[in-house]
Design a protein around this motif. Structure first.
Motif, mmCIF file in Angstrom:
data_model
loop_
_atom_site.group_PDB
_atom_site.id
_atom_site.type_symbol
_atom_site.label_atom_id
_atom_site.label_comp_id
_atom_site.label_asym_id
_atom_site.label_seq_id
_atom_site.Cartn_x
_atom_site.Cartn_y
_atom_site.Cartn_z
ATOM 1 N N GLU A 227 0.828 -1.082 -0.197
ATOM 2 C CA GLU A 227 -0.053 -0.046 0.027
ATOM 3 C C GLU A 227 0.861 1.209 0.070
ATOM 4 O OE1 GLU A 227 -2.325 3.333 1.776
ATOM 5 O OE2 GLU A 227 -0.428 2.466 2.636
ATOM 6 N N ALA A 228 0.513 2.266 -0.746
ATOM 7 C CA ALA A 228 1.217 3.476 -0.702
ATOM 8 C C ALA A 228 0.023 4.913 -0.562
ATOM 9 C CB ALA A 228 1.758 3.532 -2.018
ATOM 10 N N ASN A 229 0.843 5.712 0.121
ATOM 11 C CA ASN A 229 -0.169 6.836 0.176
ATOM 12 C C ASN A 229 0.918 7.963 0.435
ATOM 13 O OD1 ASN A 229 -2.150 8.765 0.835
ATOM 14 N ND2 ASN A 229 -3.614 7.137 1.680
ATOM 15 N N VAL A 230 0.344 9.251 0.572
ATOM 16 C CA VAL A 230 1.297 10.373 0.710
ATOM 17 C C VAL A 230 1.990 10.475 2.189
ATOM 18 C CG1 VAL A 230 -0.005 11.785 -0.837
ATOM 19 C CG2 VAL A 230 -0.682 11.958 1.867
ATOM 20 N N ILE A 231 2.999 11.253 2.306
ATOM 21 C CA ILE A 231 3.533 11.568 3.632
ATOM 22 C C ILE A 231 2.922 12.616 4.088
ATOM 23 C CG2 ILE A 231 5.758 12.369 4.618
ATOM 24 C CD1 ILE A 231 7.253 10.772 2.720
ATOM 25 N N THR A 232 2.159 12.555 5.101
ATOM 26 C CA THR A 232 1.598 13.585 5.722
ATOM 27 C C THR A 232 2.334 14.656 6.528
ATOM 28 O OG1 THR A 232 1.087 12.418 8.159
ATOM 29 C CG2 THR A 232 -0.320 11.960 6.207
ATOM 30 N N PRO A 233 1.770 15.786 6.949
ATOM 31 C CA PRO A 233 2.746 16.596 7.556
ATOM 32 C C PRO A 233 3.204 16.204 8.956
ATOM 33 C CG PRO A 233 0.794 17.836 6.756
ATOM 34 C CD PRO A 233 0.680 16.600 6.401
ATOM 35 N N ALA A 234 2.417 15.427 9.579
ATOM 36 C CA ALA A 234 2.701 14.926 11.032
ATOM 37 C C ALA A 234 3.780 13.890 10.555
ATOM 38 C CB ALA A 234 1.432 14.348 11.423
ATOM 39 N N MET A 235 3.602 12.894 9.733
ATOM 40 C CA MET A 235 4.829 12.004 9.350
ATOM 41 C C MET A 235 6.123 12.947 9.149
ATOM 42 S SD MET A 235 3.049 9.285 6.725
ATOM 43 C CE MET A 235 1.530 8.426 7.327
ATOM 44 N N ARG A 236 5.982 13.759 8.295
ATOM 45 C CA ARG A 236 7.256 14.482 8.088
ATOM 46 C C ARG A 236 8.004 15.156 9.189
ATOM 47 N NH1 ARG A 236 8.889 15.990 2.969
ATOM 48 N NH2 ARG A 236 6.739 15.548 1.940
ATOM 49 N N SER A 237 7.089 15.854 9.711
ATOM 50 C CA SER A 237 7.701 16.213 11.296
ATOM 51 C C SER A 237 8.519 15.274 12.136
ATOM 52 C CB SER A 237 6.691 16.913 12.097
ATOM 53 O OG SER A 237 7.091 17.564 13.276
ATOM 54 N N THR A 238 7.952 14.096 12.308
ATOM 55 C CA THR A 238 8.507 12.970 12.915
ATOM 56 C C THR A 238 9.833 12.568 12.047
ATOM 57 O OG1 THR A 238 6.503 12.254 13.841
ATOM 58 C CG2 THR A 238 8.154 10.694 13.945
ATOM 59 N N LEU A 239 9.696 12.530 10.507
ATOM 60 C CA LEU A 239 11.057 12.287 10.076
ATOM 61 C C LEU A 239 12.012 13.153 10.158
ATOM 62 C CD1 LEU A 239 8.986 11.067 6.818
ATOM 63 C CD2 LEU A 239 10.323 9.500 8.186
ATOM 64 N N GLU A 240 11.757 14.467 10.286
ATOM 65 C CA GLU A 240 12.761 15.428 10.458
ATOM 66 C C GLU A 240 13.538 15.253 11.822
ATOM 67 O OE1 GLU A 240 13.901 18.188 8.805
ATOM 68 O OE2 GLU A 240 12.725 17.677 7.162
ATOM 69 N N LYS A 241 12.779 14.892 12.644
ATOM 70 C CA LYS A 241 13.327 14.592 14.079
ATOM 71 C C LYS A 241 14.391 13.545 13.909
ATOM 72 C CE LYS A 241 9.221 16.153 16.759
ATOM 73 N NZ LYS A 241 8.001 16.003 17.341
ATOM 74 N N ILE A 242 13.890 12.505 13.284
ATOM 75 C CA ILE A 242 14.734 11.372 12.986
ATOM 76 C C ILE A 242 16.088 11.474 12.251
ATOM 77 C CG2 ILE A 242 15.152 8.885 11.810
ATOM 78 C CD1 ILE A 242 12.147 8.287 12.663
ATOM 79 N N LEU A 243 15.887 12.306 11.045
ATOM 80 C CA LEU A 243 17.221 12.556 10.400
ATOM 81 C C LEU A 243 18.041 13.556 11.101
ATOM 82 C CD1 LEU A 243 15.385 12.865 6.757
ATOM 83 C CD2 LEU A 243 16.830 11.134 7.458
ATOM 84 N N ILE B 178 16.479 5.447 22.951
ATOM 85 C CA ILE B 178 14.998 5.668 23.313
ATOM 86 C C ILE B 178 14.380 6.845 22.580
ATOM 87 C CG2 ILE B 178 13.687 6.817 25.467
ATOM 88 C CD1 ILE B 178 15.806 6.037 27.205
ATOM 89 N N TYR B 179 15.022 7.978 22.100
ATOM 90 C CA TYR B 179 14.345 9.000 21.322
ATOM 91 C C TYR B 179 13.919 8.172 19.879
ATOM 92 C CZ TYR B 179 13.808 13.188 18.713
ATOM 93 O OH TYR B 179 13.386 14.133 18.076
ATOM 94 N N LEU B 180 15.017 7.600 19.295
ATOM 95 C CA LEU B 180 14.713 6.819 17.894
ATOM 96 C C LEU B 180 13.548 6.133 18.026
ATOM 97 C CD1 LEU B 180 18.225 7.074 16.350
ATOM 98 C CD2 LEU B 180 16.364 8.641 15.962
ATOM 99 N N GLU B 181 13.418 5.100 19.060
ATOM 100 C CA GLU B 181 12.656 4.202 19.231
ATOM 101 C C GLU B 181 11.304 4.727 19.299
ATOM 102 O OE1 GLU B 181 13.807 1.490 22.315
ATOM 103 O OE2 GLU B 181 14.430 0.299 21.046
ATOM 104 N N GLY B 182 11.232 5.996 19.910
ATOM 105 C CA GLY B 182 9.802 6.546 20.030
ATOM 106 C C GLY B 182 9.351 6.943 18.940
ATOM 107 N N GLN B 183 10.308 7.586 18.070
ATOM 108 C CA GLN B 183 9.914 8.329 16.763
ATOM 109 C C GLN B 183 9.392 7.157 15.690
ATOM 110 O OE1 GLN B 183 9.640 11.581 16.699
ATOM 111 N NE2 GLN B 183 10.324 11.485 18.739
ATOM 112 N N CYS B 184 10.007 5.943 15.761
ATOM 113 C CA CYS B 184 9.819 4.831 14.922
ATOM 114 C C CYS B 184 8.428 4.529 15.148
ATOM 115 C CB CYS B 184 10.672 3.714 15.136
ATOM 116 S SG CYS B 184 12.263 3.730 14.328
ATOM 117 N N LEU B 185 8.165 4.348 16.561
ATOM 118 C CA LEU B 185 6.510 3.975 16.899
ATOM 119 C C LEU B 185 5.764 4.900 16.500
ATOM 120 C CD1 LEU B 185 7.311 2.430 20.385
ATOM 121 C CD2 LEU B 185 7.224 1.179 18.411
#
Length: 328
Positions: A159-175, A186-193
């Motif tokens: 399945e594929a869909n768009v990256i939402t603003p909420a997803m993008r915000s979390t991705l920025e935190k990971i990167l 702890i931080y990265l595990e939390g962002q993955c979840l």
């Protein structure tokens, strides 16, 4: 020019280029960095292994389009992916996706060189990992997902869909995570979840459609649609109309509109908007332009209209984003 290589030779090339990958062992997790073979491109893949979860950060660009001929066989994937930039293995810029279940590896994987690859993958070591996380809310998911989670013999769900603003915000935190040691884990595990939760919520939305929907486009049509995307990207500050674009690529406007959505999962001008916003984000991150200059560069005459569009896309005001990058 394109490079064609078998999966076996491709994997061997990576091993030869990374005889001793850079590995960091920490309490609770392991981090490994592998650089892309110089024959193929420049950049790296960073993999962080937690308990039951592998987090992979792709950051590279290719010299040429890459065709990897898959070896025949059966594999399994329990992956949540977020493709911020680039077209890799049928995953396109701005897409979030889920691949779940067993599959036959008999196809050719294509990665295009026209855009850098910036991608975040979350791979679960076993399907039971997700079941443990969401057992109480399993009934809320679509029936095809429930079947895949509960029965490993079900065919692969894609399945594929768009990256939402909420997803993008979390991705920025990971990167851009700067924590180290136990705090980093702890931080990265939390962002993955959080990303897994956001993707599962997206799956519950009405009107979503799996990737494997039927498509009547031939290879020439698809090439022309890719050309249309490139034209819109190159002229994003002053794009052609849909009719002008149709004439330039040699497709009627109906096939261009419907085909573009089938190939890229969005409309022509939906893609233009995503491209403008991503370009704006990169320019702001570089810090060499102010907000007004960035707005003009990506084709906005009104800074206020640009600010509203940027805020809707990324969940943050462009000026605040610019200041946050300067403070790093």
């Amino acid at each position: 020019m394109a490079i064609t290589i078998s999966r076996t030779d491709y994997d061997e090339l990576w091993k030869e280029c990374n005889p001793t990958p850079l590995v960091s062992q920490h309490s609770g997790y392991c981090e490994r960095v592998e650089v892309i073979p110089e024959q193929l491109g420049e950049g790296y893949i960073r993999t962080i292994q937690f308990r039951g979860i592998d987090l992979s950060l792709f950051n590279y660009h290719l010299h040429h389009d890459l065709y990897v001929i898959e070896d025949e066989g059966v594999g399994a994937s329990w992956e949540f992916g977020f493709n911020l930039s680039g077209n890799r293995h049928r995953k396109r810029t701005g897409e979030s996706f889920l691949e779940w279940g067993a599959y036959e590896a008999t196809d050719t994987s294509i990665t295009y060189a026209n855009e850098p690859i910036l991608k975040v993958d979350i791979d679960l070591e076993a399907p039971a990992t997700l079941f443990q996380l969401i057992a109480e809310s399993l009934e809320e998911l679509p029936i095809e997902i429930r079947r895949c989670v509960e029965d490993s013999d079900e065919p692969c769900f894609d399945e594929a869909n768009v990256i939402t603003p909420a997803m993008r915000s979390t991705l920025e935190k990971i990167l851009h995570c700067s924590f180290q040691g136990r705090t980093r884990q702890i931080y990265l595990e939390g962002q993955c979840l959080e990303l897994i939760a956001l993707k599962l919520e997206q799956l519950k939305e009405p009107g979503r459609s799996p990737r494997n929907s039927s498509c009547s486009l031939n290879l020439d049509d698809i090439d022309r649609i890719h050309l249309a995307k490139n034209i819109m990207a190159e002229h994003s500050d002053n794009p052609p109309s849909l009719m002008e674009l149709s004439r330039q690529v040699g497709l009627n406007d109906f096939k261009l509109k419907t085909g573009f959505r089938q190939v890229f999962g969005t409309t022509v001008f939906g893609y233009l908007h995503q491209h403008r916003m991503e370009t704006a984000r990169q320019l702001l991150a570089e810090g060499r332009m102010n907000v007004r200059e960035v707005a003009q560069t990506v084709g906005y005459a009104s800074p206020s209209s640009f600010a509203e569009a940027f805020r809707k896309q990324f969940g943050v005001n462009p000026k605040s984003y610019l200041l946050s990058k300067k403070s790093v």
